[in-house]
Write a protein that holds these residues in place. Sequence first.
Motif, short mmCIF file in Angstrom:
data_model
loop_
_atom_site.label_atom_id
_atom_site.label_comp_id
_atom_site.label_asym_id
_atom_site.label_seq_id
_atom_site.Cartn_x
_atom_site.Cartn_y
_atom_site.Cartn_z
N LEU A 30 0.69 -1.23 -0.06
CA LEU A 30 -0.17 0.01 -0.11
C LEU A 30 0.86 1.06 0.00
O LEU A 30 0.41 2.22 -0.11
N TRP A 31 2.24 1.13 -0.06
CA TRP A 31 3.10 2.30 0.21
C TRP A 31 2.85 3.49 -1.02
O TRP A 31 2.91 4.74 -0.74
N PRO A 32 2.43 2.98 -2.17
CA PRO A 32 2.05 4.26 -3.26
C PRO A 32 0.98 5.01 -2.83
O PRO A 32 0.76 5.95 -3.16
N VAL A 33 -0.26 4.05 -2.27
CA VAL A 33 -1.34 4.97 -1.94
C VAL A 33 -0.91 5.89 -0.73
O VAL A 33 -1.26 7.18 -0.93
N VAL A 86 3.50 8.89 -13.42
CA VAL A 86 3.82 8.62 -14.93
C VAL A 86 3.30 7.40 -15.42
O VAL A 86 2.83 6.52 -14.67
N CYS A 87 2.98 7.52 -16.47
CA CYS A 87 2.60 6.17 -17.56
C CYS A 87 3.95 5.19 -17.65
O CYS A 87 4.66 5.60 -18.12
N ARG A 88 3.64 3.98 -17.16
CA ARG A 88 4.64 3.16 -17.23
C ARG A 88 4.98 2.90 -18.54
O ARG A 88 6.12 2.54 -18.79
N ALA A 89 3.95 2.90 -19.62
CA ALA A 89 4.49 2.43 -21.07
C ALA A 89 5.18 3.35 -21.64
O ALA A 89 6.21 3.07 -22.38
N ALA A 102 -5.41 6.32 -8.53
CA ALA A 102 -4.90 5.69 -9.36
C ALA A 102 -4.07 4.28 -8.82
O ALA A 102 -4.22 3.06 -8.97
N ALA A 103 -3.20 4.84 -7.59
CA ALA A 103 -2.69 3.72 -6.56
C ALA A 103 -3.67 2.97 -6.00
O ALA A 103 -3.17 1.75 -5.86
N SER A 104 -4.78 3.47 -5.56
CA SER A 104 -5.74 2.44 -5.19
C SER A 104 -6.20 1.49 -5.97
O SER A 104 -6.29 0.31 -5.59
N GLU A 156 -1.61 3.31 -25.01
CA GLU A 156 -1.53 2.33 -24.49
C GLU A 156 -2.29 2.20 -23.07
O GLU A 156 -2.65 3.16 -22.62
N GLU A 157 -2.40 0.79 -22.58
CA GLU A 157 -3.17 0.84 -21.55
C GLU A 157 -2.53 1.45 -20.44
O GLU A 157 -1.17 1.11 -20.35
N LEU A 158 -3.02 2.10 -19.50
CA LEU A 158 -2.27 3.01 -18.44
C LEU A 158 -2.19 2.08 -17.30
O LEU A 158 -3.02 1.49 -16.77
N THR A 159 -0.83 2.03 -16.79
CA THR A 159 -0.70 1.67 -15.44
C THR A 159 0.27 2.73 -14.88
O THR A 159 1.39 3.05 -15.40
N ALA A 160 -0.27 3.43 -13.69
CA ALA A 160 0.22 4.44 -13.27
C ALA A 160 1.48 4.08 -12.01
O ALA A 160 1.23 3.43 -11.34
N ILE A 161 2.66 4.64 -12.28
CA ILE A 161 3.56 4.52 -11.35
C ILE A 161 4.07 5.67 -11.11
O ILE A 161 3.87 6.82 -11.67
N PHE A 162 4.88 5.68 -9.84
CA PHE A 162 5.56 7.07 -9.12
C PHE A 162 7.03 7.04 -9.51
O PHE A 162 7.60 6.12 -9.13
#
Length: 330
Positions: A99-102, A138-141, A267-269, A294-300
């Motif tokens: 849960l750390w990104p949340v 940011v977008c991982r892709a 997004a993180a949740s 692209e399909e979105l995966t949000a990362i920090f």
Amino acid sequence: MDDTAPPHLTQPTRLPAGGPNAIGHMLGLLGDEWTLLILQQALQGVTRYGQLKEALPISNSVLTARLRSLSEAQLLERHVYQSNPERAEYLTTPRSRSLWPVMLAIWEWERQWVPEHPAPLPAMHHSVCGHDFAPVVVCRACGKPFEPREVVAEWGPSGSWARSVPQATTRRRWEPEAGHHYPGLFPETMAIFGNRWSSALMGAAFRGVTRFTDFESNLGAPPTLVADRLRSFCAIGVLEPRANPDRPDWAEYGLTPKGRAFYPVIAASIAWAEHWFVSPEGPAVIQHHRTCGEELTAIFTCDQCERPLAGNDVTVVPADDARDRHEGEA
């Protein structure tokens, strides 16, 4: 993933077909103010009953009930460290540690948008580059930062309003505008995320719902509850009422810049929920990044070195250390 954890704590929960989806389960767990506060403390190393009781303004009955439910949900693991009399501590698990990104997103949003804290929130330090930092979503892709308006979201195979709203509501203890402050509390995040219906309504706003009647019908919530949540959101400035030039009798509510800035928490949740709660039909929500398609995966990432962040690389800077560092640089 923690290889030392028991196997049952590292596996996602397989959900039955047709029932509440990953988002519904996530909101049912995290859409509770005491749950978030207890997990916040546990992730900082506060694991024993007495320590939690001292850190939080919580009754014995509520703390006991929440620790039991968190253990059943595999967010905490009860470990007996003394037998006579029996004493137990509640250790974090891979599920709660992920849960750390949340928590990171909540921390940054409160730092940037909620100036009324009793004391300023301390900075965060990135051990990889050695700098205090702010997280960037940011977008991982494609690796590019993005705004919520660049996200196209649609229901996935297990997605619907009915399946995404948790089955029960949480009674609120306070309103943020009342001016109460508690140790370790992120007050305005709790107004959005610390109540199950509030979380669902905010998600609806990000999906483009603006009319009062649409909030009511999509969420299946009573009008008095919708009105209460909308009033609270306007009070803290994440939504604002807007006039419809064509239909002045329609009550509409739109996200403000402060409200749109809450998207990293959303997004993180969702990412956490889809990882740990798997519906047989597929994901609840599918998101695409307009910029790259692209399909979105949000990362920090770190705003100083632009590298992806990992939970073990992020530490909180004590206020005294931050002040000494600032004076030394001056």
